[in-house]
Design a protein around this motif. Structure first.
Motif, PDB file in Angstrom:
ATOM      1  N   VAL A 233       0.848  -1.206   0.000  1.00 41.74           N
ATOM      2  CA  VAL A 233       0.000   0.000   0.000  1.00 41.74           C
ATOM      3  C   VAL A 233       0.885   1.258   0.000  1.00 41.74           C
ATOM      4  CG1 VAL A 233      -1.746   1.286   1.317  1.00 41.74           C
ATOM      5  CG2 VAL A 233      -1.937  -1.201   1.097  1.00 41.74           C
ATOM      6  N   ARG A 234       2.001   1.197   0.746  1.00 40.34           N
ATOM      7  CA  ARG A 234       2.930   2.341   0.750  1.00 40.34           C
ATOM      8  C   ARG A 234       3.517   2.575  -0.643  1.00 40.34           C
ATOM      9  NH1 ARG A 234       1.103   1.533   5.054  1.00 40.34           N
ATOM     10  NH2 ARG A 234      -0.430   2.899   4.104  1.00 40.34           N
ATOM     11  N   LEU A 235       3.807   1.517  -1.390  1.00 38.24           N
ATOM     12  CA  LEU A 235       4.393   1.686  -2.733  1.00 38.24           C
ATOM     13  C   LEU A 235       3.446   2.452  -3.652  1.00 38.24           C
ATOM     14  CD1 LEU A 235       6.121  -1.766  -3.438  1.00 38.24           C
ATOM     15  CD2 LEU A 235       7.230   0.403  -2.894  1.00 38.24           C
ATOM     16  N   VAL A 236       2.131   2.170  -3.511  1.00 36.75           N
ATOM     17  CA  VAL A 236       1.141   2.912  -4.317  1.00 36.75           C
ATOM     18  C   VAL A 236       1.203   4.396  -3.951  1.00 36.75           C
ATOM     19  CG1 VAL A 236      -1.310   3.178  -4.883  1.00 36.75           C
ATOM     20  CG2 VAL A 236      -0.365   0.881  -4.538  1.00 36.75           C
ATOM     21  N   GLU A 237       1.266   4.684  -2.652  1.00 36.69           N
ATOM     22  CA  GLU A 237       1.330   6.085  -2.191  1.00 36.69           C
ATOM     23  C   GLU A 237       2.595   6.768  -2.723  1.00 36.69           C
ATOM     24  OE1 GLU A 237       1.216   5.774   2.053  1.00 36.69           O
ATOM     25  OE2 GLU A 237      -0.867   5.098   2.095  1.00 36.69           O
ATOM     26  N   VAL A 238       3.705   6.039  -2.677  1.00 38.09           N
ATOM     27  CA  VAL A 238       4.979   6.597  -3.145  1.00 38.09           C
ATOM     28  C   VAL A 238       4.896   6.921  -4.637  1.00 38.09           C
ATOM     29  CG1 VAL A 238       7.411   6.009  -3.615  1.00 38.09           C
ATOM     30  CG2 VAL A 238       6.435   5.560  -1.364  1.00 38.09           C
ATOM     31  N   ALA A 239       4.303   6.020  -5.426  1.00 36.91           N
ATOM     32  CA  ALA A 239       4.170   6.262  -6.875  1.00 36.91           C
ATOM     33  C   ALA A 239       3.345   7.527  -7.125  1.00 36.91           C
ATOM     34  CB  ALA A 239       3.541   5.054  -7.555  1.00 36.91           C
ATOM     35  N   LYS A 240       2.255   7.673  -6.362  1.00 41.51           N
ATOM     36  CA  LYS A 240       1.400   8.868  -6.534  1.00 41.51           C
ATOM     37  C   LYS A 240       2.161  10.138  -6.183  1.00 41.51           C
ATOM     38  CE  LYS A 240      -3.164   6.791  -6.011  1.00 41.51           C
ATOM     39  NZ  LYS A 240      -4.273   6.460  -5.119  1.00 41.51           N
ATOM     40  N   LYS A 241       2.850  10.092  -5.040  1.00 37.69           N
ATOM     41  CA  LYS A 241       3.588  11.280  -4.597  1.00 37.69           C
ATOM     42  C   LYS A 241       4.743  11.611  -5.522  1.00 37.69           C
ATOM     43  CE  LYS A 241       2.575  11.624   0.282  1.00 37.69           C
ATOM     44  NZ  LYS A 241       2.938  11.210   1.608  1.00 37.69           N
ATOM     45  N   SER A 242       5.233  10.597  -6.240  1.00 37.47           N
ATOM     46  CA  SER A 242       6.406  10.812  -7.098  1.00 37.47           C
ATOM     47  C   SER A 242       6.019  11.175  -8.512  1.00 37.47           C
ATOM     48  CB  SER A 242       7.287   9.566  -7.108  1.00 37.47           C
ATOM     49  OG  SER A 242       7.610   9.187  -5.799  1.00 37.47           O
ATOM     50  N   GLY A 243       4.729  11.450  -8.739  1.00 40.66           N
ATOM     51  CA  GLY A 243       4.361  12.000 -10.033  1.00 40.66           C
ATOM     52  C   GLY A 243       3.473  11.145 -10.916  1.00 40.66           C
ATOM     53  N   CYS A 244       3.016   9.985 -10.401  1.00 34.12           N
ATOM     54  CA  CYS A 244       2.087   9.189 -11.221  1.00 34.12           C
ATOM     55  C   CYS A 244       0.749   9.098 -10.480  1.00 34.12           C
ATOM     56  CB  CYS A 244       2.640   7.795 -11.489  1.00 34.12           C
ATOM     57  SG  CYS A 244       1.555   6.855 -12.582  1.00 34.12           S
ATOM     58  N   SER A 245      -0.188   9.991 -10.842  1.00 32.38           N
ATOM     59  CA  SER A 245      -1.455  10.051 -10.086  1.00 32.38           C
ATOM     60  C   SER A 245      -2.287   8.786 -10.292  1.00 32.38           C
ATOM     61  CB  SER A 245      -2.250  11.284 -10.503  1.00 32.38           C
ATOM     62  OG  SER A 245      -2.504  11.220 -11.896  1.00 32.38           O
ATOM     63  N   LYS A 246      -2.089   8.116 -11.446  1.00 31.69           N
ATOM     64  CA  LYS A 246      -2.872   6.900 -11.705  1.00 31.69           C
ATOM     65  C   LYS A 246      -2.101   5.663 -11.250  1.00 31.69           C
ATOM     66  CE  LYS A 246      -5.509   8.558 -15.683  1.00 31.69           C
ATOM     67  NZ  LYS A 246      -5.527   8.523 -17.147  1.00 31.69           N
ATOM     68  N   ALA A 247      -1.839   5.604  -9.949  1.00 29.18           N
ATOM     69  CA  ALA A 247      -1.158   4.430  -9.387  1.00 29.18           C
ATOM     70  C   ALA A 247      -2.186   3.627  -8.629  1.00 29.18           C
ATOM     71  CB  ALA A 247      -0.034   4.874  -8.455  1.00 29.18           C
ATOM     72  N   GLN A 248      -2.125   2.307  -8.756  1.00 28.10           N
ATOM     73  CA  GLN A 248      -3.093   1.483  -8.026  1.00 28.10           C
ATOM     74  C   GLN A 248      -2.526   0.121  -7.664  1.00 28.10           C
ATOM     75  OE1 GLN A 248      -5.914   1.547 -11.517  1.00 28.10           O
ATOM     76  NE2 GLN A 248      -6.266  -0.560 -10.883  1.00 28.10           N
ATOM     77  N   LEU A 249      -3.201  -0.478  -6.668  1.00 28.00           N
ATOM     78  CA  LEU A 249      -2.819  -1.808  -6.187  1.00 28.00           C
ATOM     79  C   LEU A 249      -3.551  -2.861  -7.005  1.00 28.00           C
ATOM     80  CD1 LEU A 249      -1.219  -3.060  -3.714  1.00 28.00           C
ATOM     81  CD2 LEU A 249      -3.426  -3.189  -2.566  1.00 28.00           C
ATOM     82  N   ILE A 250      -2.841  -3.895  -7.411  1.00 30.97           N
ATOM     83  CA  ILE A 250      -3.492  -5.031  -8.068  1.00 30.97           C
ATOM     84  C   ILE A 250      -3.450  -6.192  -7.079  1.00 30.97           C
ATOM     85  CG2 ILE A 250      -3.298  -6.725  -9.972  1.00 30.97           C
ATOM     86  CD1 ILE A 250      -4.200  -4.103 -11.089  1.00 30.97           C
ATOM     87  N   HIS A 251      -4.596  -6.542  -6.506  1.00 32.47           N
ATOM     88  CA  HIS A 251      -4.673  -7.627  -5.518  1.00 32.47           C
ATOM     89  C   HIS A 251      -5.470  -8.792  -6.098  1.00 32.47           C
ATOM     90  CE1 HIS A 251      -8.749  -6.229  -4.694  1.00 32.47           C
ATOM     91  NE2 HIS A 251      -8.249  -4.999  -4.640  1.00 32.47           N
ATOM     92  N   SER A 252      -5.726  -9.794  -5.278  1.00 33.48           N
ATOM     93  CA  SER A 252      -6.306 -11.044  -5.802  1.00 33.48           C
ATOM     94  C   SER A 252      -7.682 -10.862  -6.439  1.00 33.48           C
ATOM     95  CB  SER A 252      -6.390 -12.092  -4.682  1.00 33.48           C
ATOM     96  OG  SER A 252      -7.150 -11.590  -3.607  1.00 33.48           O
ATOM     97  N   GLU A 253      -8.398  -9.793  -6.053  1.00 32.11           N
ATOM     98  CA  GLU A 253      -9.746  -9.613  -6.630  1.00 32.11           C
ATOM     99  C   GLU A 253      -9.820  -8.433  -7.607  1.00 32.11           C
ATOM    100  OE1 GLU A 253     -12.129  -9.348  -3.087  1.00 32.11           O
ATOM    101  OE2 GLU A 253     -11.185 -11.208  -2.429  1.00 32.11           O
ATOM    102  N   SER A 254      -8.669  -7.892  -7.964  1.00 28.29           N
ATOM    103  CA  SER A 254      -8.671  -6.709  -8.836  1.00 28.29           C
ATOM    104  C   SER A 254      -9.092  -7.041 -10.261  1.00 28.29           C
ATOM    105  CB  SER A 254      -7.262  -6.107  -8.917  1.00 28.29           C
ATOM    106  OG  SER A 254      -6.902  -5.542  -7.704  1.00 28.29           O
ATOM    107  N   GLU A 255      -9.812  -6.105 -10.836  1.00 30.29           N
ATOM    108  CA  GLU A 255     -10.079  -6.142 -12.277  1.00 30.29           C
ATOM    109  C   GLU A 255      -8.972  -5.316 -12.937  1.00 30.29           C
ATOM    110  OE1 GLU A 255     -13.081  -7.174 -14.025  1.00 30.29           O
ATOM    111  OE2 GLU A 255     -13.598  -8.292 -12.206  1.00 30.29           O
ATOM    112  N   ILE A 256      -8.325  -5.866 -13.922  1.00 31.34           N
ATOM    113  CA  ILE A 256      -7.267  -5.093 -14.591  1.00 31.34           C
ATOM    114  C   ILE A 256      -7.925  -4.047 -15.503  1.00 31.34           C
ATOM    115  CG2 ILE A 256      -5.288  -5.215 -16.177  1.00 31.34           C
ATOM    116  CD1 ILE A 256      -4.771  -8.048 -15.135  1.00 31.34           C
TER     117      ILE A 256
END
Length: 314
Positions: A233-256
């Protein structure tokens, strides 16, 4: 869309850290040594794929020792660490137990205990109800350690005990957020004692650095991991803060989100420290079925950390 070309910047290092590899190996070796079933208190690491795989090999997951019907079977404590009371309870039940706590979490436990012995009141920077935080707070008597989760709580923290103050941190926090919280605490308590060596573990730091390094170049960023995995979850936050607003977690129930990916030129991919590489491969293969994929692995540091498993399993 098949001929739509998408570049994947594959973040490295990513995925399993040494503590996770050790914990999984401990479960597998315990099953080999003691036969099935072996019990595991709490998810050994926060990843459904890993947990399901170990279940299929003969591990039974429980939240508390009381749930274990057959106390003659061994129990393993998860990589996140446990309060002091848990090994004591296991001894009272005459249970065989194997502790798979990550050595870097154990280091924080010892640090907290030593600070307490030296007369310090302790602040733990971390997330409430995370098993690692429960484990670290459970090393010390009630009232000798307080939890602070964010800058706001740090600003409002009023210490009523007349003792020297020290802080320790959860090992899987955001490096940048933690720095800000520490800054507030140091302003408030200029003499606060900090850990000799940072508590946030090498794997968390490296994975966040790797994501930071590429996020700003990406139209979208995907972190493969579980919703209850703090470091993912922290990695998603880091990606957003570092300039990629469309960052998301892909977990076992995620739709790609194929449509959004189809509108992107460059996407970033990383995975949390408890996510096996096969999940990254599966994600990329799903994209390959729809798009033309070019992969560029961007490695910022080589990891060669290994932790030994307990002697009784060798």
């Amino acid at each position: 869309m098949k001929n739509k070309e998408i570049k994947i910047l594959l973040s490295a290092p990513r995925g399993f850290c040494a503590g996770v590899e050790r914990a999984i190996e401990i479960v597998e070796k315990s099953i080999q040594k003691y036969g099935a079933p072996v019990y595991v208190r709490h998810e050994i690491v926060h990843n459904k794929y890993v947990v399901d795989d170990l279940k299929s090999k003969g591990a039974i997951f429980v939240e508390e020792l009381e749930e274990i019907k057959d106390k003659s079977r061994p129990v393993i404590f998860s990589a996140h660490g446990v309060p002091k009371k848990i090994p004591e309870d296991a001894k009272n039940y005459n249970m065989t137990y194997v502790d798979a706590t990550c050595p870097l979490v154990s280091k924080v436990h010892r640090e907290a205990e030593n600070l307490k012995k030296a007369g310090y009141h302790i602040i733990l920077i971390g997330h409430q109800n995370h098993p690692e935080v429960i484990g670290t707070m459970g090393q010390l008597p009630h009232g000798s350690i307080n939890l602070i989760q964010n800058e706001e709580e740090a600003k409002n923290y009023n210490e009523k005990v007349n003792k020297k103050i020290a802080f320790v941190t959860q090992t899987t926090l955001s490096v940048d957020d933690t720095k800000e919280i520490i800054k507030v605490l140091k302003n408030k308590f200029p003499d606060i004692r900090e850990p000799l060596k940072e508590d946030i573990c090498y794997a968390t730091t490296n994975r966040q650095m790797a994501v930071k390094n590429i996020a700003k170049k990406c139209d979208m960023f995907f972190v493969i991991g579980s919703r209850n995995s703090s470091n993912s979850v922290r990695l998603v936050e880091v990606a957003k803060k570092s300039g990629c607003s469309k960052a998301q977690l892909i977990h076992s129930e995620s739709e790609i989100p194929y449509e959004q990916i189809g509108n992107s030129n460059i996407i970033g991919v990383s995975s949390g420290a408890s996510a096996p590489e096969i999940l990254v491969d599966n994600f990329i293969n799903n994209l390959r079925n729809r798009f033309t994929i070019n992969i560029d692995e961007v490695e910022i540091i080589k990891e060669n950390v290994e932790f030994k498993i307990p002697k009784k399993l060798n």
